[in-house]
Scaffold this active site. Structure first.
Site, PDB file in Angstrom:
ATOM      1  N   SER A  56       0.816  -1.206   0.000  1.00  0.00           N
ATOM      2  CA  SER A  56       0.000   0.000   0.000  1.00  0.00           C
ATOM      3  C   SER A  56       0.860   1.271   0.000  1.00  0.00           C
ATOM      4  CB  SER A  56      -0.957  -0.069   1.185  1.00  0.00           C
ATOM      5  OG  SER A  56      -2.103   0.662   0.904  1.00  0.00           O
TER       6      SER A  56
ATOM      7  N   HIS B 283      -7.568  -5.753  -0.293  1.00  0.00           N
ATOM      8  CA  HIS B 283      -6.344  -4.991  -0.054  1.00  0.00           C
ATOM      9  C   HIS B 283      -5.594  -5.539   1.166  1.00  0.00           C
ATOM     10  CE1 HIS B 283      -3.992  -1.353  -0.496  1.00  0.00           C
ATOM     11  NE2 HIS B 283      -4.111  -1.103   0.805  1.00  0.00           N
TER      12      HIS B 283
END
Ligand code: GTR
Length: 431
Positions: free
Chosen positions: A270, A413
């Site tokens: 990320s 994610h």
């Protein structure tokens, strides 16, 4: 809510699990509304060609190495990530304060090291945690990555120092400080036993030790030592600070005899994946660079405007990029670079991009496309990354070539043992 707080952990877990049963899977991964998640609405755009220089001349391998590479790196510095201070004149100073060859029930050797980032023991410091394959005679290749919540969160290991620095709110963080309750909360993201069993070391430090992740006017962390780098529009951003910190860890790894510093893979998930890419682009000592679900400002092409956009990221996180980057809010086509050129800056070193199918906010297809569109530079230098005609694979698909790796995991994610399995397969053969 107060009632929920008074429940025992077991009842809390039961309550949450029951609640999850009633939420459709698609909602669990639902990204923010008001953004484009439809491929048909991706606008037409043309990408800047890494192989045409600013004067419009075609680049060959020599002119790439001599001029064009630096030209692109400067564009990213001026328009995206901002400047970085030079490496400190005194190399990073370090103190090994803990060393055990019986960590994780004997599965690993653990070292904990205090790193003084400017080389000065009265200056800023970070705690580096390294797990090594047990009883390894030869120096180990290593995966180096920043972590989000302190070293003590990455493994179920009570001997890891509990981080004392400022933290964003979350599990086990009270008044912006970690508590014992946050130990091991991120262990699913760091499968240490699996990594060391396959002959690799893993080195990690908390990103907030370098710079707290908050828009605080660059008054603390490493920024406080370089105020002169803030009075400009290509200012020293937080991503640049974290990347600079990774290079200081590399300075240390070059001195650590247990580590093979020619085989360091820098990785991140990320925002820390964006950081790993910029660290890999600015520091050629990293032999391999891994972006996991890095999205906007990382591996994803900005011009696609799929999921998170330049405007949104500059608004939510004004400190991540330099001020010039805001010129491209709702104005992506004017950017003099796009993120495929960040991949190109890593050539001819190993590069790996990992995406997740449900991670729409990060634009998984855009992450693949920038890897493919950066690949002409690999070919120019005599290597293969992602072939020009390669299609974005379906969920579960894996592409490993001479210099590049890509996979699309199912799910959302995150960075998981499955992702690590692919990184290890790739690194075992090629690093
Ligand atoms: C999100 C941000 C993403 C990504 C993510 C993370 O809020 O919009 O770009 O960086 O945070 O780092 O977890």
């Amino acid at each position: 809510m107060d009632r929920f707080r008074t429940l025992t952990p077991r009842w809390k877990a039961f309550g949450l699990a029951t609640l999850l049963l009633f939420i459709p899977m698609s909602d669990l991964f639902a990204p923010p509304s008001g953004f484009n998640y439809n491929e048909a609405n991706v606008p037409d755009f043309s990408l800047p060609d890494p192989l045409l220089d600013e004067g419009g001349r075609e680049v060959d391998a020599d002119s790439w190495r001599q001029d064009r590479r630096a030209e692109i790196q400067n564009l990213f510095q001026n328009h995206v990530y901002g400047v970085q201070p030079p490496p400190p004149p005194a190399k990073v100073a370090s103190e090994l304060y803990e060393d055990s060859d019986n960590a994780l029930s004997g599965a690993a050797r653990r070292k904990q090291i205090k790193l003084y980032l400017t080389g000065d023991k009265s200056g800023p410091s970070a705690d580096l945690l390294i797990y090594l394959p047990p009883a390894s005679e030869a120096p180990s290749p290593v995966f180096l990555g920043l972590n989000f919540r302190g070293n003590h969160t990455i493994a179920d290991d009570p001997d890891i120092t509990l981080n004392q620095n400022w933290m964003r709110p979350g599990d086990g963080v009270v008044d912006h400080r970690a508590t014992e309750a946050s130990r091991a909360i991120a262990d699913s993201r760091w499968p240490v036993e699996m990594i060391v069993e396959r002959g690799f070391a893993v080195a990690t430090l908390y990103y907030g030790d370098i710079d707290p992740d908050t828009d605080d006017g660059f008054a603390n962390g490493i920024h406080a030592f370089f105020p002169e780098l803030q009075q400009r529009d290509d200012n020293f951003s937080s991503i640049a600070a974290w990347a600079w910190g990774l290079s200081r860890v590399m300075d240390y790894l070059e001195q650590d005899e247990d580590i093979d510093s020619e085989r360091v893979a820098v990785l991140g998930h990320s925002r820390l994946g964006k950081t790993a890419l910029w660290a890999g682009a600015t520091d050629p000592r990293f032999a391999m660079v891994i972006s996991n679900n890095s999205g906007c400002g990382g591996a994803a092409l900005s011009r696609r405007r799929f999921g998170e956009t330049v405007k949104r990221i500059n608004t939510s996180f004004p400190h991540w990029f330099c001020r010039n980057h805001r010129l491209y809010n709702d104005n992506e086509d004017a950017l003099p670079v796009d993120q495929h050129q960040l991949i190109a800056l890593i050539a001819p070193r190993l590069v790996y991009v990992a995406s997740a199918q449900e991670d729409k906010w990060a634009d998984p297809k855009g992450e693949f496309l920038s890897l493919r569109e950066g690949s002409p530079v690999y070919r120019l230098l005599g290597h293969e990354a992602i072939p020009a005609d390669a299609e974005w694979p379906a969920s579960g698909g894996v592409i490993h070539t001479e210099k590049a790796g890509y996979h699309l995991r199912s799910g959302g994610h995150d960075i998981t043992a499955e992702d690590w399995g692919h990184f290890l397969d790739f690194a075992e053969e090629r690093l």
